[in-house]
Design a protein around this motif. Structure first.
Motif, PDB file in Angstrom:
ATOM      1  N   ASP A  46      -8.206  -3.774   5.685  1.00  0.00           N
ATOM      2  CA  ASP A  46      -8.453  -2.394   5.269  1.00  0.00           C
ATOM      3  C   ASP A  46      -9.671  -2.212   4.369  1.00  0.00           C
ATOM      4  O   ASP A  46     -10.259  -1.129   4.345  1.00  0.00           O
ATOM      5  N   LEU A  47     -10.064  -3.241   3.635  1.00  0.00           N
ATOM      6  CA  LEU A  47     -11.243  -3.109   2.766  1.00  0.00           C
ATOM      7  C   LEU A  47     -12.496  -2.745   3.548  1.00  0.00           C
ATOM      8  O   LEU A  47     -13.358  -2.024   3.048  1.00  0.00           O
TER       9      LEU A  47
ATOM     10  N   ALA B 205      -6.155   4.338  -1.589  1.00  0.00           N
ATOM     11  CA  ALA B 205      -6.900   3.548  -2.570  1.00  0.00           C
ATOM     12  C   ALA B 205      -7.853   4.467  -3.320  1.00  0.00           C
ATOM     13  O   ALA B 205      -8.560   5.260  -2.709  1.00  0.00           O
TER      14      ALA B 205
ATOM     15  N   PHE C  43      -0.826  -1.887   3.017  1.00  0.00           N
ATOM     16  CA  PHE C  43      -2.232  -2.179   2.750  1.00  0.00           C
ATOM     17  C   PHE C  43      -2.508  -3.650   3.039  1.00  0.00           C
ATOM     18  O   PHE C  43      -1.791  -4.533   2.593  1.00  0.00           O
ATOM     19  N   ASP C  44      -3.552  -3.903   3.805  1.00  0.00           N
ATOM     20  CA  ASP C  44      -3.965  -5.261   4.163  1.00  0.00           C
ATOM     21  C   ASP C  44      -5.387  -5.448   3.647  1.00  0.00           C
ATOM     22  O   ASP C  44      -6.340  -4.931   4.228  1.00  0.00           O
ATOM     23  N   LYS C  45      -5.503  -6.186   2.559  1.00  0.00           N
ATOM     24  CA  LYS C  45      -6.809  -6.372   1.925  1.00  0.00           C
ATOM     25  C   LYS C  45      -7.834  -6.944   2.896  1.00  0.00           C
ATOM     26  O   LYS C  45      -8.991  -6.514   2.906  1.00  0.00           O
TER      27      LYS C  45
END
Length: 137
Positions: free
Chosen positions: A101-102, A125, A96-98
């Motif tokens: 990916d957000l 998430a 996960f890469d904030k």
């Protein structure tokens, strides 16, 4: 002064002070008992009106299985405890890469679920409303 959160066959699990497998291996006494019931000792119509007293006990109980024994477990939903749902807002492969990916999260109409898989070597998430307070500190 008590509240039923979850139980299996009228037993709510109590976290032991020593791991169960460790207690078994080293033959430690008083960590668990082996009297976990094979079936609910007080059956009722699980989808109808629940009884006033579920006769639930607390304990660290195990059910011993024979080697190579075939086991069937039935998880019965009840009308007593409301299901815990959450919204799946995103999932993907890799770490996960904030920062990256957000931006792909679905915050408009996310899927509501009560179970969700996590992709192999990936992430999922979820979001939920914390409207059921637990123990206060």
């Amino acid at each position: 002064g008590t509240k039923t959160v979850a139980d299996i066959n009228n037993v709510s699990f109590v976290l032991p002070t020593v791991a169960l497998l460790q207690a078994h291996y080293f033959k430690l006494q008083g960590i668990f008992t082996d009297d976990f019931p094979a079936n609910p000792p007080s059956p009722y119509n699980y989808t109808g009106n629940p009884p006033a007293n579920l006769q639930t006990t607390n304990g660290t109980k195990v059910y011993r299985l024979g080697f190579n024994e075939t086991v069937e477990v039935v998880l019965q939903g009840t009308s007593l405890i409301a299901p815990f749902n959450f919204f799946v807002v995103g999932k993907g492969l890799g770490n996960f890469d904030k920062g990256k990916d957000l931006s792909s999260f679905n915050l408009v109409d996310p899927v509501e679920r009560n179970t969700m898989s996590v992709p192999t070597a990936g992430w999922t998430a979820i979001r939920f409303r914390a409207d059921n307070p637990g123990k206060t500190m």
